[in-house]
Design a protein around this motif. Structure first.
Motif, PDB file in Angstrom:
ATOM      1  N   TYR A 185       0.826  -1.205   0.000  1.00  0.00           N
ATOM      2  CA  TYR A 185       0.000   0.000   0.000  1.00  0.00           C
ATOM      3  C   TYR A 185       0.862   1.257   0.000  1.00  0.00           C
ATOM      4  CZ  TYR A 185      -3.999  -2.924   0.165  1.00  0.00           C
ATOM      5  OH  TYR A 185      -4.935  -3.855  -0.193  1.00  0.00           O
ATOM      6  N   LEU A 187       3.207   2.713   1.772  1.00  0.00           N
ATOM      7  CA  LEU A 187       3.391   3.638   2.892  1.00  0.00           C
ATOM      8  C   LEU A 187       4.809   4.190   2.817  1.00  0.00           C
ATOM      9  CD1 LEU A 187       1.740   1.820   5.917  1.00  0.00           C
ATOM     10  CD2 LEU A 187       0.708   3.240   4.170  1.00  0.00           C
ATOM     11  N   ARG A 195       3.004   3.457  11.686  1.00  0.00           N
ATOM     12  CA  ARG A 195       1.735   2.741  11.671  1.00  0.00           C
ATOM     13  C   ARG A 195       1.895   1.226  11.700  1.00  0.00           C
ATOM     14  NH1 ARG A 195      -0.925   5.802   7.147  1.00  0.00           N
ATOM     15  NH2 ARG A 195      -1.854   3.809   6.660  1.00  0.00           N
TER      16      ARG A 195
ATOM     17  N   ARG B  97      -3.236  -4.635  -6.791  1.00  0.00           N
ATOM     18  CA  ARG B  97      -3.488  -4.928  -5.380  1.00  0.00           C
ATOM     19  C   ARG B  97      -3.526  -6.434  -5.187  1.00  0.00           C
ATOM     20  NH1 ARG B  97      -1.544  -1.069  -3.924  1.00  0.00           N
ATOM     21  NH2 ARG B  97      -2.518   0.929  -3.552  1.00  0.00           N
ATOM     22  N   GLY B 116      -8.825   1.829   4.955  1.00  0.00           N
ATOM     23  CA  GLY B 116      -8.254   3.059   4.415  1.00  0.00           C
ATOM     24  C   GLY B 116      -6.768   3.167   4.627  1.00  0.00           C
ATOM     25  N   ILE B 117      -6.066   2.051   4.638  1.00  0.00           N
ATOM     26  CA  ILE B 117      -4.638   2.056   4.999  1.00  0.00           C
ATOM     27  C   ILE B 117      -3.825   2.985   4.109  1.00  0.00           C
ATOM     28  CG2 ILE B 117      -4.175   0.037   3.565  1.00  0.00           C
ATOM     29  CD1 ILE B 117      -2.034  -0.782   5.550  1.00  0.00           C
ATOM     30  N   ALA B 118      -4.251   3.134   2.844  1.00  0.00           N
ATOM     31  CA  ALA B 118      -3.471   3.973   1.926  1.00  0.00           C
ATOM     32  C   ALA B 118      -3.701   5.456   2.207  1.00  0.00           C
ATOM     33  CB  ALA B 118      -3.816   3.641   0.485  1.00  0.00           C
ATOM     34  N   ARG B 154     -13.345 -10.262   3.804  1.00  0.00           N
ATOM     35  CA  ARG B 154     -14.139  -9.196   3.178  1.00  0.00           C
ATOM     36  C   ARG B 154     -13.506  -7.840   3.404  1.00  0.00           C
ATOM     37  NH1 ARG B 154     -20.068 -10.077   2.798  1.00  0.00           N
ATOM     38  NH2 ARG B 154     -20.258 -12.317   2.586  1.00  0.00           N
ATOM     39  N   ALA B 156     -10.380  -7.310   3.910  1.00  0.00           N
ATOM     40  CA  ALA B 156      -9.182  -7.257   3.069  1.00  0.00           C
ATOM     41  C   ALA B 156      -9.561  -6.953   1.621  1.00  0.00           C
ATOM     42  CB  ALA B 156      -8.430  -8.587   3.155  1.00  0.00           C
ATOM     43  N   ARG B 159     -10.265  -3.319   1.403  1.00  0.00           N
ATOM     44  CA  ARG B 159      -9.014  -2.579   1.443  1.00  0.00           C
ATOM     45  C   ARG B 159      -8.319  -2.603   0.072  1.00  0.00           C
ATOM     46  NH1 ARG B 159      -4.379  -4.808   5.383  1.00  0.00           N
ATOM     47  NH2 ARG B 159      -4.456  -6.533   3.924  1.00  0.00           N
ATOM     48  N   ALA B 160      -8.375  -3.778  -0.587  1.00  0.00           N
ATOM     49  CA  ALA B 160      -7.722  -3.886  -1.887  1.00  0.00           C
ATOM     50  C   ALA B 160      -8.425  -3.018  -2.927  1.00  0.00           C
ATOM     51  CB  ALA B 160      -7.708  -5.345  -2.338  1.00  0.00           C
TER      52      ALA B 160
END
Lengths: 284, 256
Positions: A185, A187, A195, B97, B116-118, B154, B156, B159-160
């Motif tokens: 992702y 980071l 994080r 992804r 929302g990790i990105a 789900r 994950a 997220r992708a």
């Protein structure tokens, strides 16, 4: 999905957190039964000893009865004599812990992050760690003098090693898969550290700091024993030289209370950051 | 290797083409990959058109996961090039992804933060929208450990998809789930594939799953493509008992 939700038991999970978490309302209601059980033995021993001395079966000269210790402690606190000693000892432990903890964290991270640093420095540190730390006392006295510097240095040495080892092991043990998620992702290096790496090592870091702080309290006794004009350790020496066993035991009690309070402080500060842990709650 | 000979039921999936969309073409030009002396991939040349759903099957050690890591940019090929939308790529790809077998949620972040990790502007709204799409809108504030295996997967998936990837790689994502949950996940995956239009590469050891979900099945054997089989029957008719489905499944099994 209801079947899954029930199977996972989210409600019980939340309840377990509520019971364990210190911040939630209602968590202050402590179950006193295990506390009472734990106190039963020492209280019984104290009562028996008190009774034996009061009844004249024992003089209580070398092992004073609890009442006399309480009176001594009360007088020390009441006269204000105790507080400069508490302040001096706490300041030494605080400075030594800050110094040893900071250098321990930094070198632990460096040793786990840079293999070259680890190969270069770790063998030396492991060698130094094998030296019983009290063996440093005469050298530190020669090098750093008999005042605060040598005391803080000795405490810092005691704190350093468990923190260094704990942090190094924690960083090396970070799950590669989690780091990979961060990379996928995209980071940034800072976000990855903030994080992913930091939260991942936090549980071990807390344990390492608690171990280090425990050793700090141990070493402050040695440091104050080797010559101090104030500090709880000074009360120990003073009590020994003037033959006041009640003062010695009072000082020991103060050490126990301070150590416990400092440890509880670390736990309390770290607790909000560790709420995510699905940990075994200790067989409640 | 045990390959279950069981048809996956997907009766209520209508057969519509995916929405024309953001899918990207993926091409391999003479890809090889060796680890030391061991050659894992021995020359792959093929093109996956934009928006196609490809399943890659094969025995353990056949190079499936290696291929996946190359596409994602987690590893580099020893020789050859991977082209995405016509241009050769190296390193981690922002438009690719990956969905792992284990969901790999960060345990110290709540569900919404995981999706929302990105980050980026407006991430919370997008993460909420994707959570709703996978049916977990009400779990945004939960810690990952209270979720079941299917729910984690789900999250994950959400997220992708939150960054609208052109290519989605799925590395045996349903392998650890029970049969009923797996059927749910198959429906969900087909639904989001239609809605988002990404190119999907599903790695699986389950031949029934491959023929039920994909447009095309690639069989990887000893580092080469041993078979390239088009699943030319509409998704709505891929129920157990369809003779054409059974025949395609037999062909895939024979090549594995």
């Amino acid at each position: 999905m209801t079947a899954e939700a029930t199977a996972a038991g989210p409600e019980t999970g939340v309840l377990a957190i509520a019971a364990a978490g210190p911040r939630l309302p209602g968590a202050w209601r402590v179950d006193w039964r295990p506390v009472a059980l734990g106190l039963a033995l020492p209280l019984l021993a104290a009562l028996v000893w008190e009774a034996l001395v009061q009844a004249g079966f024992a003089s209580g000269r070398l092992l004073p009865p609890p009442s006399r210790i309480a009176v001594t402690l009360w007088k020390l606190a009441r006269s204000g004599e105790l507080w400069p000693h508490v302040g001096a000892t706490a300041a030494r432990v605080g400075a030594g812990f800050a110094l040893g903890g900071a250098t321990g964290i930094l070198s632990g991270v460096a040793a786990s992050y840079f293999p070259i640093f680890r190969r270069l420095v770790d063998p030396t540190l492991q060698g130094l760690r094998a030296i019983p730390s009290l063996a440093w006392v005469p050298l530190f006295l020669l090098w750093l003098g008999i005042f605060e510097t040598s005391k803080i240095a000795l405490i810092a040495v005691g704190v350093f090693f468990p923190v260094y080892l704990g942090v190094m092991a924690a960083v090396l043990g970070v799950d590669r898969k989690m780091v990979e998620v961060g990379r996928i992702y995209r980071l940034s290096g800072l976000d990855l550290a903030r994080r992913i790496l930091l939260p991942a090592i936090l549980p071990s870091l807390v344990v390492a700091l608690r171990t280090g702080l425990g050793l700090g309290w141990m070493f402050v006794v040695a440091a104050e024993y080797m010559g101090a004009s104030e500090g709880i350790g000074y009360l120990l020496v003073d009590g020994q030289q003037l033959g006041k066993p009640d003062q010695i035991i009072a000082a020991i009690l103060v050490f126990a209370l301070l150590g416990k309070a400092a440890d509880a402080m670390i736990v309390r500060v770290a607790a909000p950051a560790l709420r995510w842990q699905d940990a075994y709650q200790g067989g409640r | 290797m045990m390959v279950p000979l069981r048809a996956v039921e997907t009766p209520d999936i209508p057969d519509e083409p995916p929405m024309a969309g953001k899918g990207l073409e993926l091409a391999f030009d003479g890809i090889t990959k060796s680890f030391g002396d061991a050659a894992v991939l021995k020359g792959l040349d093929l093109t996956i058109p934009a928006g196609q759903f490809v399943a890659v099957v094969g025995r353990s050690g056949g190079g499936k996961t290696t291929l996946m890591r190359l596409i994602a940019g987690l590893d580099s090929p020893t020789t050859g090039a991977i082209r995405i939308a016509g241009t050769a790529r190296r390193g981690l790809q922002p438009d690719v992804r990956l969905l792992f077998q284990d969901a790999r949620l960060l345990p110290w972040q709540r569900v919404l933060s995981n999706v929302g990790i990105a980050r980026g502007p407006g991430w919370k709204e997008r993460a909420r929208a994707l959570l709703a799409e996978v049916g977990l809108a009400d779990r945004a504030g939960d810690w990952p450990y209270v979720l079941s295996g299917g729910q984690k997967q789900r999250v994950a998936l959400a997220r992708a998809l939150v960054t609208e990837p052109g290519i989605l790689l799925l590395d045996e994502p349903f392998g650890a789930l029970d049969a009923l949950t797996r059927v749910d996940m198959h429906r969900l995956l087909t639904k989001v594939w239609r809605q988002h239009g990404f190119t999907a590469v599903l790695i699986t050891h389950d031949v029934a799953e491959a023929v039920a979900l994909a447009d095309r099945v690639l069989v990887l054997r000893e580092g080469r493509v041993a078979a390239d089989i088009a699943i030319d029957i509409p998704r709505g008719t891929r129920a157990a008992g369809n003779p054409r489905l059974a025949e395609l499944e037999r062909r895939v099994l024979a090549a594995v």
